[in-house]
Design a protein around this motif. Structure first.
Motif, PDB file in Angstrom:
ATOM      1  N   MET A   1       7.157   2.554   8.776  1.00 17.01           N
ATOM      2  CA  MET A   1       6.173   2.760   7.751  1.00 17.01           C
ATOM      3  C   MET A   1       6.366   2.284   6.285  1.00 17.01           C
ATOM      4  O   MET A   1       5.363   2.444   5.592  1.00 17.01           O
ATOM      5  N   LEU A   2       7.490   1.718   6.170  1.00 19.55           N
ATOM      6  CA  LEU A   2       7.803   1.372   4.656  1.00 19.55           C
ATOM      7  C   LEU A   2       6.967   0.185   4.386  1.00 19.55           C
ATOM      8  O   LEU A   2       6.459   0.538   3.016  1.00 19.55           O
ATOM      9  N   SER A   3       6.568  -0.708   4.899  1.00 18.72           N
ATOM     10  CA  SER A   3       5.843  -1.883   4.610  1.00 18.72           C
ATOM     11  C   SER A   3       4.096  -1.257   4.333  1.00 18.72           C
ATOM     12  O   SER A   3       3.624  -1.692   3.351  1.00 18.72           O
ATOM     13  N   GLY A   4       3.822  -0.455   5.265  1.00 20.85           N
ATOM     14  CA  GLY A   4       2.709   0.089   5.209  1.00 20.85           C
ATOM     15  C   GLY A   4       2.134   1.053   4.007  1.00 20.85           C
ATOM     16  O   GLY A   4       1.250   1.050   3.235  1.00 20.85           O
ATOM     17  N   LEU A   5       3.504   1.636   3.849  1.00 19.55           N
ATOM     18  CA  LEU A   5       3.501   2.579   2.375  1.00 19.55           C
ATOM     19  C   LEU A   5       3.419   1.713   1.126  1.00 19.55           C
ATOM     20  O   LEU A   5       2.921   2.295   0.223  1.00 19.55           O
ATOM     21  N   TYR A   6       4.185   0.778   1.035  1.00 21.05           N
ATOM     22  CA  TYR A   6       4.169  -0.139   0.029  1.00 21.05           C
ATOM     23  C   TYR A   6       2.741  -0.688  -0.316  1.00 21.05           C
ATOM     24  O   TYR A   6       2.204  -0.519  -1.532  1.00 21.05           O
ATOM     25  N   LEU A   7       1.978  -1.299   0.781  1.00 21.76           N
ATOM     26  CA  LEU A   7       0.585  -1.605   0.466  1.00 21.76           C
ATOM     27  C   LEU A   7      -0.290  -0.512   0.049  1.00 21.76           C
ATOM     28  O   LEU A   7      -1.183  -0.679  -0.730  1.00 21.76           O
ATOM     29  N   ALA A   8      -0.179   0.372   0.709  1.00 18.62           N
ATOM     30  CA  ALA A   8      -0.874   1.722   0.349  1.00 18.62           C
ATOM     31  C   ALA A   8      -0.846   2.088  -1.068  1.00 18.62           C
ATOM     32  O   ALA A   8      -2.001   2.476  -1.881  1.00 18.62           O
ATOM     33  N   VAL A   9       0.352   2.198  -1.413  1.00 18.54           N
ATOM     34  CA  VAL A   9       0.684   2.720  -2.971  1.00 18.54           C
ATOM     35  C   VAL A   9       0.215   1.649  -3.997  1.00 18.54           C
ATOM     36  O   VAL A   9      -0.492   2.044  -5.019  1.00 18.54           O
ATOM     37  N   THR A  10       0.565   0.320  -3.702  1.00 20.17           N
ATOM     38  CA  THR A  10       0.151  -0.697  -4.752  1.00 20.17           C
ATOM     39  C   THR A  10      -1.339  -1.192  -4.482  1.00 20.17           C
ATOM     40  O   THR A  10      -1.790  -1.645  -5.844  1.00 20.17           O
ATOM     41  N   ILE A  11      -2.038  -0.733  -3.453  1.00 20.14           N
ATOM     42  CA  ILE A  11      -3.319  -1.400  -3.744  1.00 20.14           C
ATOM     43  C   ILE A  11      -4.453  -0.054  -3.973  1.00 20.14           C
ATOM     44  O   ILE A  11      -5.276  -0.374  -4.689  1.00 20.14           O
ATOM     45  N   PHE A  12      -4.002   1.148  -3.492  1.00 14.95           N
ATOM     46  CA  PHE A  12      -5.032   1.986  -3.507  1.00 14.95           C
ATOM     47  C   PHE A  12      -4.524   3.252  -4.407  1.00 14.95           C
ATOM     48  O   PHE A  12      -5.170   3.813  -5.129  1.00 14.95           O
ATOM     49  N   HIS A  13      -3.373   3.713  -4.520  1.00 13.48           N
ATOM     50  CA  HIS A  13      -2.507   4.907  -5.167  1.00 13.48           C
ATOM     51  C   HIS A  13      -1.577   4.373  -6.131  1.00 13.48           C
ATOM     52  O   HIS A  13      -0.275   5.068  -6.204  1.00 13.48           O
ATOM     53  N   THR A  14      -1.932   3.441  -6.925  1.00 11.31           N
ATOM     54  CA  THR A  14      -0.674   3.348  -7.976  1.00 11.31           C
ATOM     55  C   THR A  14      -0.583   4.305  -8.946  1.00 11.31           C
ATOM     56  O   THR A  14       0.458   4.258  -9.594  1.00 11.31           O
ATOM     57  N   GLN A  15      -1.226   5.573  -9.075  1.00 13.89           N
ATOM     58  CA  GLN A  15      -0.965   6.586 -10.097  1.00 13.89           C
ATOM     59  C   GLN A  15       0.227   7.330  -9.423  1.00 13.89           C
ATOM     60  O   GLN A  15       0.746   8.214 -10.343  1.00 13.89           O
TER      61      GLN A  15
END
Length: 427
Positions: free
Chosen positions: A264-278
Protein backbone atom coordinates in the motif's frame (compact mmCIF):
# COMPACT_ATOMS: atom_id res chain seq x y z
CA UNK A 1 8.82 -55.28 24.90
CA UNK A 2 11.31 -58.13 24.46
CA UNK A 3 12.42 -59.49 21.10
CA UNK A 4 10.43 -62.62 20.26
CA UNK A 5 12.20 -65.91 19.48
CA UNK A 6 9.97 -66.33 16.44
CA UNK A 7 11.17 -64.56 13.31
CA UNK A 8 7.61 -64.57 12.02
CA UNK A 9 6.30 -62.76 15.10
CA UNK A 10 9.08 -60.17 14.93
CA UNK A 11 8.34 -59.53 11.25
CA UNK A 12 4.62 -59.18 11.91
CA UNK A 13 5.29 -56.65 14.67
CA UNK A 14 7.66 -54.60 12.50
CA UNK A 15 5.31 -54.62 9.51
CA UNK A 16 2.47 -53.40 11.69
CA UNK A 17 4.60 -50.74 13.36
CA UNK A 18 6.04 -49.40 10.10
CA UNK A 19 2.97 -49.79 7.95
CA UNK A 20 2.74 -47.04 5.27
CA UNK A 21 6.46 -46.26 5.71
CA UNK A 22 7.82 -46.67 2.18
CA UNK A 23 11.37 -45.82 3.28
CA UNK A 24 11.56 -48.76 5.74
CA UNK A 25 12.64 -52.06 4.15
CA UNK A 26 12.26 -55.47 5.78
CA UNK A 27 14.11 -58.37 4.14
CA UNK A 28 14.65 -62.06 5.02
CA UNK A 29 18.01 -63.72 4.35
CA UNK A 30 19.56 -67.11 4.97
CA UNK A 31 23.06 -66.79 6.41
CA UNK A 32 25.35 -69.75 6.84
CA UNK A 33 25.77 -70.54 10.50
CA UNK A 34 22.81 -68.36 11.56
CA UNK A 35 19.97 -69.69 9.47
CA UNK A 36 17.01 -67.47 8.59
CA UNK A 37 17.55 -63.80 9.47
CA UNK A 38 15.54 -60.62 9.22
CA UNK A 39 17.20 -57.40 8.03
CA UNK A 40 15.48 -54.06 8.67
CA UNK A 41 16.93 -50.80 7.33
CA UNK A 42 16.10 -47.32 6.08
CA UNK A 43 16.68 -46.44 2.45
CA UNK A 44 19.60 -44.05 1.74
CA UNK A 45 21.00 -44.62 5.23
CA UNK A 46 22.78 -47.82 4.24
CA UNK A 47 24.44 -49.02 1.05
CA UNK A 48 21.75 -51.29 -0.34
CA UNK A 49 24.04 -52.49 -3.14
CA UNK A 50 26.45 -53.99 -0.63
CA UNK A 51 23.52 -55.59 1.19
CA UNK A 52 22.61 -57.34 -2.11
CA UNK A 53 19.02 -56.30 -1.64
CA UNK A 54 16.87 -58.66 -3.73
CA UNK A 55 13.22 -57.72 -3.97
CA UNK A 56 10.77 -59.80 -5.97
CA UNK A 57 9.07 -58.12 -8.94
CA UNK A 58 5.95 -59.96 -10.03
CA UNK A 59 5.10 -58.15 -13.30
CA UNK A 60 7.11 -56.87 -16.26
CA UNK A 61 5.65 -53.39 -15.73
CA UNK A 62 6.98 -53.36 -12.18
CA UNK A 63 10.36 -54.60 -13.41
CA UNK A 64 10.59 -51.83 -16.02
CA UNK A 65 9.62 -49.18 -13.46
CA UNK A 66 12.37 -50.47 -11.17
CA UNK A 67 14.88 -50.43 -14.04
CA UNK A 68 14.05 -46.85 -15.05
CA UNK A 69 14.29 -45.77 -11.42
CA UNK A 70 18.02 -46.48 -11.60
CA UNK A 71 18.19 -50.02 -10.19
CA UNK A 72 19.32 -53.32 -11.70
CA UNK A 73 16.79 -56.08 -12.48
CA UNK A 74 17.76 -59.76 -12.26
CA UNK A 75 15.92 -62.39 -14.33
CA UNK A 76 16.47 -66.10 -13.56
CA UNK A 77 15.87 -69.22 -15.63
CA UNK A 78 12.76 -71.07 -14.50
CA UNK A 79 11.51 -68.16 -12.35
CA UNK A 80 8.28 -66.29 -13.05
CA UNK A 81 9.49 -63.34 -10.98
CA UNK A 82 12.37 -60.91 -11.42
CA UNK A 83 14.51 -59.44 -8.65
CA UNK A 84 15.38 -55.84 -7.90
CA UNK A 85 19.05 -55.24 -7.12
CA UNK A 86 19.32 -51.82 -5.52
CA UNK A 87 22.07 -49.51 -6.69
CA UNK A 88 23.09 -45.90 -6.14
CA UNK A 89 20.57 -44.74 -8.74
CA UNK A 90 20.77 -41.64 -10.88
CA UNK A 91 23.38 -38.96 -10.14
CA UNK A 92 22.07 -35.99 -8.19
CA UNK A 93 23.25 -33.03 -6.18
CA UNK A 94 24.10 -33.80 -2.59
CA UNK A 95 22.81 -32.07 0.52
CA UNK A 96 23.61 -28.36 0.33
CA UNK A 97 22.53 -25.23 2.17
CA UNK A 98 19.20 -23.73 1.14
CA UNK A 99 19.63 -20.55 -0.88
CA UNK A 100 16.01 -19.38 -0.52
CA UNK A 101 15.62 -19.85 3.25
CA UNK A 102 18.68 -18.32 4.87
CA UNK A 103 18.79 -18.42 8.68
CA UNK A 104 21.10 -17.04 11.36
CA UNK A 105 20.40 -19.93 13.71
CA UNK A 106 19.58 -23.54 12.92
CA UNK A 107 20.62 -26.34 10.62
CA UNK A 108 22.46 -25.54 7.41
CA UNK A 109 21.06 -28.56 5.57
CA UNK A 110 18.71 -28.01 2.66
CA UNK A 111 16.59 -30.42 0.65
CA UNK A 112 18.29 -32.21 -2.25
CA UNK A 113 17.04 -33.29 -5.68
CA UNK A 114 16.50 -36.90 -4.63
CA UNK A 115 13.21 -37.66 -2.89
CA UNK A 116 14.83 -40.60 -1.05
CA UNK A 117 17.53 -38.34 0.35
CA UNK A 118 14.93 -35.79 1.44
CA UNK A 119 12.86 -38.43 3.23
CA UNK A 120 16.01 -39.59 5.03
CA UNK A 121 16.82 -36.02 6.11
CA UNK A 122 13.39 -35.70 7.71
CA UNK A 123 13.51 -39.22 9.18
CA UNK A 124 16.81 -38.23 10.84
CA UNK A 125 14.90 -35.57 12.77
CA UNK A 126 11.71 -37.54 13.47
CA UNK A 127 12.85 -41.00 14.55
CA UNK A 128 9.40 -42.40 15.15
CA UNK A 129 7.28 -45.09 13.55
CA UNK A 130 4.40 -42.60 13.53
CA UNK A 131 6.02 -40.82 10.58
CA UNK A 132 4.41 -42.34 7.49
CA UNK A 133 5.70 -42.10 3.93
CA UNK A 134 3.24 -42.88 1.13
CA UNK A 135 4.68 -43.13 -2.38
CA UNK A 136 2.73 -42.11 -5.49
CA UNK A 137 3.80 -42.27 -9.13
CA UNK A 138 2.64 -39.29 -11.20
CA UNK A 139 3.20 -38.51 -14.87
CA UNK A 140 2.40 -40.90 -17.70
CA UNK A 141 5.85 -40.53 -19.25
CA UNK A 142 8.01 -39.36 -16.33
CA UNK A 143 6.59 -41.78 -13.69
CA UNK A 144 7.85 -39.39 -11.01
CA UNK A 145 7.91 -40.51 -7.38
CA UNK A 146 5.89 -38.18 -5.15
CA UNK A 147 6.07 -38.95 -1.42
CA UNK A 148 3.37 -37.84 1.01
CA UNK A 149 4.77 -37.56 4.55
CA UNK A 150 2.75 -37.09 7.71
CA UNK A 151 2.60 -38.03 11.38
CA UNK A 152 -0.06 -40.57 12.22
CA UNK A 153 -2.83 -39.38 14.58
CA UNK A 154 -1.82 -35.72 14.11
CA UNK A 155 -3.39 -35.12 10.72
CA UNK A 156 -6.95 -33.69 10.68
CA UNK A 157 -9.73 -36.11 9.77
CA UNK A 158 -10.37 -36.28 6.04
CA UNK A 159 -7.24 -34.34 5.02
CA UNK A 160 -5.30 -37.38 3.79
CA UNK A 161 -8.25 -38.62 1.74
CA UNK A 162 -8.63 -35.16 0.21
CA UNK A 163 -4.95 -35.04 -0.74
CA UNK A 164 -5.01 -38.55 -2.21
CA UNK A 165 -8.05 -37.61 -4.27
CA UNK A 166 -6.36 -34.46 -5.59
CA UNK A 167 -3.18 -36.34 -6.50
CA UNK A 168 -5.22 -39.05 -8.20
CA UNK A 169 -6.83 -36.46 -10.45
CA UNK A 170 -3.48 -35.30 -11.87
CA UNK A 171 -3.20 -36.67 -15.41
CA UNK A 172 -0.20 -35.22 -17.25
CA UNK A 173 2.71 -36.63 -19.23
CA UNK A 174 5.45 -35.39 -16.90
CA UNK A 175 6.07 -34.03 -13.40
CA UNK A 176 9.40 -32.19 -13.47
CA UNK A 177 9.08 -30.19 -10.27
CA UNK A 178 6.83 -29.82 -7.24
CA UNK A 179 5.54 -26.58 -8.77
CA UNK A 180 3.60 -28.59 -11.37
CA UNK A 181 1.91 -30.54 -8.57
CA UNK A 182 1.05 -27.27 -6.84
CA UNK A 183 -0.66 -25.84 -9.92
CA UNK A 184 -2.58 -28.98 -10.82
CA UNK A 185 -3.70 -29.86 -7.28
CA UNK A 186 -4.70 -26.35 -6.27
CA UNK A 187 -8.36 -25.49 -5.91
CA UNK A 188 -9.85 -23.89 -9.07
CA UNK A 189 -10.01 -20.35 -7.66
CA UNK A 190 -8.33 -17.41 -9.32
CA UNK A 191 -6.15 -15.79 -6.70
CA UNK A 192 -2.59 -14.44 -6.47
CA UNK A 193 -2.24 -16.01 -3.02
CA UNK A 194 -0.63 -19.49 -2.92
CA UNK A 195 -2.47 -22.30 -1.13
CA UNK A 196 0.67 -24.48 -0.89
CA UNK A 197 3.66 -23.39 1.17
CA UNK A 198 7.02 -24.12 -0.42
CA UNK A 199 9.88 -25.24 1.81
CA UNK A 200 13.56 -26.10 1.31
CA UNK A 201 14.67 -26.93 4.84
CA UNK A 202 14.28 -30.40 6.42
CA UNK A 203 14.31 -29.02 9.98
CA UNK A 204 11.40 -26.69 9.18
CA UNK A 205 9.58 -29.57 7.48
CA UNK A 206 9.97 -31.74 10.59
CA UNK A 207 8.61 -28.96 12.82
CA UNK A 208 5.57 -28.50 10.59
CA UNK A 209 4.88 -32.24 10.58
CA UNK A 210 4.77 -32.10 14.37
CA UNK A 211 1.99 -29.52 14.02
CA UNK A 212 -0.12 -31.95 12.01
CA UNK A 213 0.61 -30.73 8.50
CA UNK A 214 1.36 -32.87 5.44
CA UNK A 215 4.49 -32.63 3.28
CA UNK A 216 4.67 -33.50 -0.42
CA UNK A 217 8.10 -34.25 -1.88
CA UNK A 218 8.66 -34.71 -5.60
CA UNK A 219 11.64 -36.52 -7.03
CA UNK A 220 14.12 -34.27 -8.90
CA UNK A 221 12.95 -31.23 -6.94
CA UNK A 222 14.62 -29.61 -3.88
CA UNK A 223 11.37 -27.84 -2.97
CA UNK A 224 8.72 -29.48 -0.81
CA UNK A 225 5.06 -28.49 -0.44
CA UNK A 226 3.42 -28.05 2.96
CA UNK A 227 -0.35 -28.19 3.33
CA UNK A 228 -2.78 -27.11 4.47
CA UNK A 229 -1.43 -23.60 4.73
CA UNK A 230 -2.71 -20.30 6.06
CA UNK A 231 -1.93 -16.60 5.76
CA UNK A 232 -0.01 -16.64 9.03
CA UNK A 233 2.19 -19.60 8.00
CA UNK A 234 3.81 -17.56 5.23
CA UNK A 235 5.02 -14.95 7.72
CA UNK A 236 6.90 -17.48 9.85
CA UNK A 237 10.62 -18.21 9.44
CA UNK A 238 12.63 -21.29 10.37
CA UNK A 239 14.54 -19.67 13.21
CA UNK A 240 11.34 -18.47 14.92
CA UNK A 241 11.27 -21.75 16.84
CA UNK A 242 14.83 -21.26 18.07
CA UNK A 243 14.68 -17.67 19.32
CA UNK A 244 13.15 -16.15 22.45
CA UNK A 245 9.47 -15.28 22.39
CA UNK A 246 10.02 -11.52 22.69
CA UNK A 247 12.37 -11.46 19.70
CA UNK A 248 9.99 -13.54 17.60
CA UNK A 249 7.04 -11.26 18.38
CA UNK A 250 9.06 -8.20 17.38
CA UNK A 251 10.20 -9.76 14.08
CA UNK A 252 6.67 -10.86 13.22
CA UNK A 253 5.40 -7.32 13.78
CA UNK A 254 8.14 -6.11 11.42
CA UNK A 255 7.05 -8.65 8.79
CA UNK A 256 3.42 -7.56 9.00
CA UNK A 257 4.55 -3.94 8.66
CA UNK A 258 6.68 -4.93 5.65
CA UNK A 259 3.62 -6.60 4.12
CA UNK A 260 1.65 -3.35 4.41
CA UNK A 261 4.53 -1.35 2.95
CA UNK A 262 4.87 -3.70 -0.01
CA UNK A 263 1.17 -3.53 -0.82
CA UNK A 264 0.00 0.00 0.00
CA UNK A 265 2.84 2.51 0.42
CA UNK A 266 2.95 3.64 -3.22
CA UNK A 267 -0.84 3.92 -3.38
CA UNK A 268 -0.96 5.86 -0.10
CA UNK A 269 1.66 8.30 -1.39
CA UNK A 270 -0.42 9.05 -4.48
CA UNK A 271 -3.66 9.31 -2.49
CA UNK A 272 -2.17 11.82 -0.05
CA UNK A 273 -0.26 13.96 -2.56
CA UNK A 274 -3.13 14.14 -5.09
CA UNK A 275 -6.29 14.27 -2.93
CA UNK A 276 -5.45 14.69 0.76
CA UNK A 277 -2.53 17.08 1.10
CA UNK A 278 -4.13 18.55 4.22
CA UNK A 279 -3.17 15.48 6.27
CA UNK A 280 0.54 16.26 5.89
CA UNK A 281 2.49 19.02 7.66
CA UNK A 282 2.97 22.20 5.60
CA UNK A 283 6.77 21.91 5.55
CA UNK A 284 6.54 18.35 4.23
CA UNK A 285 4.12 19.36 1.47
CA UNK A 286 6.39 22.20 0.43
CA UNK A 287 9.36 19.81 0.41
CA UNK A 288 7.47 17.41 -1.88
CA UNK A 289 6.49 20.25 -4.18
CA UNK A 290 10.06 21.55 -4.38
CA UNK A 291 11.38 18.07 -5.18
CA UNK A 292 8.92 17.71 -8.06
CA UNK A 293 9.83 20.99 -9.74
CA UNK A 294 10.95 20.35 -13.29
CA UNK A 295 9.62 16.76 -13.40
CA UNK A 296 7.59 16.45 -16.64
CA UNK A 297 5.46 13.47 -15.55
CA UNK A 298 2.55 13.11 -13.17
CA UNK A 299 2.95 11.31 -9.85
CA UNK A 300 1.14 8.24 -11.20
CA UNK A 301 3.46 7.91 -14.19
CA UNK A 302 6.51 8.39 -11.93
CA UNK A 303 5.43 5.61 -9.60
CA UNK A 304 4.53 3.18 -12.39
CA UNK A 305 7.80 3.77 -14.24
CA UNK A 306 9.94 3.36 -11.13
CA UNK A 307 8.02 0.27 -9.96
CA UNK A 308 8.46 -1.31 -13.38
CA UNK A 309 12.17 -0.41 -13.31
CA UNK A 310 12.64 -2.07 -9.90
CA UNK A 311 10.83 -5.21 -11.08
CA UNK A 312 13.15 -5.27 -14.10
CA UNK A 313 16.21 -4.90 -11.87
CA UNK A 314 14.95 -7.66 -9.58
CA UNK A 315 14.38 -10.04 -12.50
CA UNK A 316 17.79 -9.25 -13.99
CA UNK A 317 19.47 -9.87 -10.63
CA UNK A 318 17.84 -13.30 -10.32
CA UNK A 319 18.87 -14.41 -13.82
CA UNK A 320 22.47 -13.23 -13.57
CA UNK A 321 25.13 -15.48 -11.96
CA UNK A 322 25.63 -15.07 -8.20
CA UNK A 323 28.49 -12.49 -8.08
CA UNK A 324 26.92 -10.40 -10.85
CA UNK A 325 23.45 -10.40 -9.26
CA UNK A 326 24.59 -8.04 -6.50
CA UNK A 327 26.29 -5.82 -9.08
CA UNK A 328 23.03 -5.49 -11.01
CA UNK A 329 21.25 -4.39 -7.83
CA UNK A 330 23.86 -1.73 -7.06
CA UNK A 331 23.96 -0.44 -10.64
CA UNK A 332 20.18 -0.39 -10.99
CA UNK A 333 19.29 0.90 -7.54
CA UNK A 334 21.98 3.55 -7.09
CA UNK A 335 23.38 4.65 -10.42
CA UNK A 336 20.21 4.53 -12.51
CA UNK A 337 18.07 5.95 -9.70
CA UNK A 338 20.52 8.78 -9.06
CA UNK A 339 20.78 9.50 -12.80
CA UNK A 340 16.99 9.62 -13.15
CA UNK A 341 16.73 12.13 -10.28
CA UNK A 342 19.59 14.25 -11.66
CA UNK A 343 17.89 14.34 -15.07
CA UNK A 344 14.60 15.49 -13.44
CA UNK A 345 12.79 12.44 -14.80
CA UNK A 346 11.56 11.45 -11.32
CA UNK A 347 11.54 13.12 -7.91
CA UNK A 348 13.75 11.89 -5.04
CA UNK A 349 10.74 11.10 -2.83
CA UNK A 350 9.37 8.68 -5.45
CA UNK A 351 12.68 6.80 -5.47
CA UNK A 352 12.50 6.54 -1.67
CA UNK A 353 8.87 5.33 -1.76
CA UNK A 354 9.57 2.67 -4.37
CA UNK A 355 12.73 1.54 -2.54
CA UNK A 356 10.79 1.11 0.73
CA UNK A 357 8.13 -0.85 -1.15
CA UNK A 358 10.80 -3.18 -2.57
CA UNK A 359 12.41 -3.63 0.86
CA UNK A 360 9.01 -4.51 2.31
CA UNK A 361 8.52 -7.29 -0.25
CA UNK A 362 12.02 -8.64 0.41
CA UNK A 363 11.32 -8.83 4.16
CA UNK A 364 8.46 -11.32 3.63
CA UNK A 365 9.94 -14.81 4.27
CA UNK A 366 8.19 -16.62 1.39
CA UNK A 367 8.87 -15.36 -2.15
CA UNK A 368 5.65 -16.74 -3.64
CA UNK A 369 3.62 -15.03 -0.94
CA UNK A 370 5.52 -11.77 -1.47
CA UNK A 371 4.78 -11.96 -5.20
CA UNK A 372 1.05 -11.77 -4.44
CA UNK A 373 1.52 -8.40 -2.73
CA UNK A 374 3.71 -7.13 -5.54
CA UNK A 375 0.77 -7.81 -7.87
CA UNK A 376 -1.80 -6.20 -5.54
CA UNK A 377 0.49 -3.15 -5.25
CA UNK A 378 -0.46 -2.00 -8.74
CA UNK A 379 -4.15 -2.20 -7.91
CA UNK A 380 -3.63 0.02 -4.86
CA UNK A 381 -1.58 2.45 -6.97
CA UNK A 382 -4.52 2.91 -9.37
CA UNK A 383 -7.05 3.11 -6.53
CA UNK A 384 -4.98 5.73 -4.70
CA UNK A 385 -4.39 7.78 -7.86
CA UNK A 386 -8.06 7.93 -8.90
CA UNK A 387 -10.06 7.56 -5.67
CA UNK A 388 -7.70 8.73 -2.93
CA UNK A 389 -7.94 7.29 0.57
CA UNK A 390 -11.46 6.07 -0.21
CA UNK A 391 -9.94 3.84 -2.89
CA UNK A 392 -7.28 2.57 -0.48
CA UNK A 393 -9.92 1.64 2.11
CA UNK A 394 -12.04 0.02 -0.60
CA UNK A 395 -9.03 -2.03 -1.73
CA UNK A 396 -8.37 -3.20 1.84
CA UNK A 397 -11.95 -4.43 2.20
CA UNK A 398 -11.81 -6.23 -1.17
CA UNK A 399 -8.55 -7.98 -0.24
CA UNK A 400 -9.86 -9.00 3.19
CA UNK A 401 -13.09 -10.32 1.67
CA UNK A 402 -11.10 -12.31 -0.87
CA UNK A 403 -8.82 -13.77 1.82
CA UNK A 404 -11.81 -14.69 3.98
CA UNK A 405 -13.23 -16.74 1.10
CA UNK A 406 -10.04 -18.71 0.47
CA UNK A 407 -9.27 -22.11 1.94
CA UNK A 408 -6.49 -24.66 1.74
CA UNK A 409 -7.84 -28.21 1.78
CA UNK A 410 -10.94 -27.03 3.65
CA UNK A 411 -8.89 -25.09 6.23
CA UNK A 412 -9.75 -21.33 6.24
CA UNK A 413 -6.92 -19.21 4.84
CA UNK A 414 -7.21 -16.67 7.67
CA UNK A 415 -6.91 -19.28 10.40
CA UNK A 416 -6.57 -18.66 13.35
CA UNK A 417 -7.95 -15.13 13.01
CA UNK A 418 -11.48 -15.96 11.88
CA UNK A 419 -12.31 -19.19 13.75
CA UNK A 420 -11.04 -21.42 16.52
CA UNK A 421 -11.45 -24.81 14.85
CA UNK A 422 -8.20 -26.68 13.99
CA UNK A 423 -6.03 -24.14 15.83
CA UNK A 424 -3.65 -26.95 16.75
CA UNK A 425 -3.09 -27.72 13.07
CA UNK A 426 -2.46 -24.32 11.47
CA UNK A 427 -0.87 -22.18 14.12
Amino acid sequence: MEIDRSLKENRAYLEKLYRDCADVNIREYTIKGLGSCLLVYLETTVNTFEISDLKELETMEEAMRTLLAGNAVLFCEGKTVAYKVSSQGYPSMGVTESEMEKVLRGSREGLADSVKTNVALIRKRLRTADMKVEENFLGKKSDTVVSMIYLKDRVPAGLLENIRERLGQIQVDGIMDSGIIEHLAEEPWYSPFPRFQTIQRPDRAAMELLKGRVLLLSDNSPVGLLLPTTFHNFLEASEDSYNRKEIVIMTKIIRYAALILAMMLSGLYLAVTIFHTQVLPTHLILSFAAARQGVPFSGLVEILVMEAAFELIREAGIRMPGPLGGTIGIVGGLIIGDAAVSANLVSPIVVIIVALTALGSFAIPNDEFAAAFRVLKYGFILLGAFLGLFGIVLGIFVVLEHLAGLSSFKIPYLMPYICKEHKDVCR
